[in-house]
Design a protein around this motif. Sequence first.
Motif, PDB file in Angstrom:
ATOM      1  N   ILE A 253       7.936  -3.863   1.826  1.00  0.00           N
ATOM      2  CA  ILE A 253       7.933  -2.529   1.634  1.00  0.00           C
ATOM      3  C   ILE A 253       7.128  -2.281   0.307  1.00  0.00           C
ATOM      4  N   GLY A 254       6.130  -1.729   0.594  1.00  0.00           N
ATOM      5  CA  GLY A 254       5.275  -1.501  -0.771  1.00  0.00           C
ATOM      6  C   GLY A 254       4.111  -2.145  -0.536  1.00  0.00           C
ATOM      7  N   LEU A 255       2.920  -1.809   0.036  1.00  0.00           N
ATOM      8  CA  LEU A 255       1.771  -2.848   0.142  1.00  0.00           C
ATOM      9  C   LEU A 255       0.553  -2.617  -0.769  1.00  0.00           C
ATOM     10  N   GLY A 256       0.966  -2.660  -2.124  1.00  0.00           N
ATOM     11  CA  GLY A 256       0.294  -2.406  -3.238  1.00  0.00           C
ATOM     12  C   GLY A 256      -0.452  -3.736  -3.788  1.00  0.00           C
ATOM     13  N   LEU A 257      -0.811  -3.774  -4.956  1.00  0.00           N
ATOM     14  CA  LEU A 257      -1.471  -5.318  -5.569  1.00  0.00           C
ATOM     15  C   LEU A 257      -0.388  -6.298  -5.328  1.00  0.00           C
ATOM     16  N   LEU A 258       0.998  -6.206  -5.763  1.00  0.00           N
ATOM     17  CA  LEU A 258       1.931  -7.227  -5.716  1.00  0.00           C
ATOM     18  C   LEU A 258       2.435  -7.478  -4.362  1.00  0.00           C
TER      19      LEU A 258
END
Lengths: 283, 283
Positions: free
Chosen positions: A7-12
Motif C-alpha cells: 500500500i503506497g507505491l512510491g519510491l520506497l
Amino acid sequence: MNKIHIIGLGLLGGSFGLAARRKFPELTITGFDISEKNLKDAEVLGIITEAKENPDSDTDIILLATPADSLGDILEKTLNEIGENTLVIDLGSTKSNLCARAGNHSKRKQYLAGHPIAGTEYSGPKAAFAELLDGKVMILCEMDKTDLHLKEKAYQLFEALNMKLRFMDPEEHDRHLAFVSHLSHVSSFMLGKTVLQKMEDDRNIFDMAGSGFASTVRLAKSSPSMWAPILTENKENILQALDGYISNLSSIRDLIAKSDGEKIHQELADINKIRDILDLGRG
Amino acid sequence: MNKIHIIGLGLLGGSFGLAARRKFPELTITGFDISEKNLKDAEVLGIITEAKENPDSDTDIILLATPADSLGDILEKTLNEIGENTLVIDLGSTKSNLCARAGNHSKRKQYLAGHPIAGTEYSGPKAAFAELLDGKVMILCEMDKTDLHLKEKAYQLFEALNMKLRFMDPEEHDRHLAFVSHLSHVSSFMLGKTVLQKMEDDRNIFDMAGSGFASTVRLAKSSPSMWAPILTENKENILQALDGYISNLSSIRDLIAKSDGEKIHQELADINKIRDILDLGRG
C-alpha cells in the motif's frame, strides 16, 4: 512466501516491489495507491502484478509505505480486516506514535514496525529501483510484540533483499532519526530557501557543480507530502535537534563577527572527527 | 607555454599540476609548499617536475593555491620578484580583499584573479586528481586590469583543462559564493557538531548510509586551514547569508512547534523550485 501486498507505491514501496520480484520471480505482488497515476505507473513498471485496493486473504505480508500522517489509520483498518496468517509491516520514518497506537489493537502480534534507512530525493513509482534497499539498514522496533511465526516471513524477505537488521525501541529510533535524518532535511530545505530568497534580487546564478551547494541542498528536492508529516509526527525530537543546530550556528556566527580565526579553526578541526563516524558503516 | 610554477600543492594546486601535465606532457612544472611533507608527496606523485621555492625567471604562469589568509602576502612578494613575461593567477575562494590589495601594485597587469568552482572534502596532494577541474567553472575577476598578452596564456591553460570561464566583479563573486558555497560549508560543519554533541550522551550510532546525514555533512570533513580563513575573509557576506539562514530555520521551527502541517507542506513545496536551479548547469 507466495503473496505480498503493497500500500503506497512510491519510491520506497515501489523499490520493495521491484526488489522482491527480482528475488522471488514467482511471487504475486498486489498493490494499491491512492493516486490513480501512481497505481497505473506501478503496473506498467512491473512493480505490482495486480492492482487491487484490498489484499487477498492469503497474503503473506502487507507493506505499508504511505506518508507518516496516513499510516495510523491505514494500519488500524488493515489489521481489522486481515486473516490470521498475514503480517503487516509499516516502513514509516517515525515509530513512537504508530507503535503506541498499534499497542492497543487486538491483532498487535500481526504487526511489525520497520524503517528502512534508504531513500533518494526523488519520489513516486518512477523513481523506484530494485537496488535501493540492497545492503541498507532496516530498523525494527518492539520485536517482542510480533508473533514469532509471522516474524520469520519478515526475516525471509529482508534477508533476500540483503538488508542489515538493527533493533531499537521506538522512542530511541525517533530521537536518533531526528538528529541523523530529519535535521539534515530541515537544514537542506532552509538552505535552499535562503538561496532562493537571495536570488530574488540577484538573478545571476552560474553552474554550481562543485560548489558544495549541490550536495548540501540535494535533500531540498524531497517530497513535501512525505516530509511535512514527518516533521510534525516527530516534533519534540526535531525541535530539540533544531534548537541545538540553531544555537551552534549562532555561536559560529559570533566567532565570524569577531574575526576570531583561531577559535574558528579549532572548532572546525574538532568537528572533523565526524569523519570517523561517517566511516563507521564501511568496515 | 613551457613552464608553470605552483605555490601550494594541496588538492587544488596538485590537481592543476596533474591536469596541466596530462595536456602538455613537455611542460616543466616547478612548485613549492610550506609543508615539507606536501612538497615531497607532490614530487613523488608527479604533480611537479622539480621542487623549488622561487620560480625561474622564464616561468609563464605562477599559480597561487594556498589558504585565503596567506594569499595577499604571497601575491605581493611574487609580483615584486617576477620578470615581465610571467602571469600570476591566484585560485582563492574570496576575491574582494585580494583584488583591492593587488590594485595598488605596480605590476597589477601581471595578475589575474581566478576561482575554480571545484573541490572535494579532502585536502593535500594525495587528494589531488587530474579530472577535478574538467568541465568545471573558472570565475575570473577584473579581467580588464590584466595584460592582454598575458591573459592569452591563461586562456590557453584553462581551455586545455576544459574549464568554463565566467566573469564577475570581485564583490559580486564574494556575495554570490557566500550563499552558494560558504554557507553550505558552515551549515554542514554545524550539522556535524550538533550530531557529535548528541552522541556524547547517546553512543548508539548505526550505519547511516542512506539517512541523508552523510550527504549533508560531507563538507564537515573539509580542511580547517582552508575554511577558517575563508569565513573571516568573506565575513560581511557570510554573516548576511547566515542571518538569513538562521531566520529561516527559526521560522520553520515555529511552524513545527505549532504542528502547522499545512503551512510546512506549502513551504517545502515552494522550496522544491530549487530543482530547476540545480539543473541549470546540466543543459
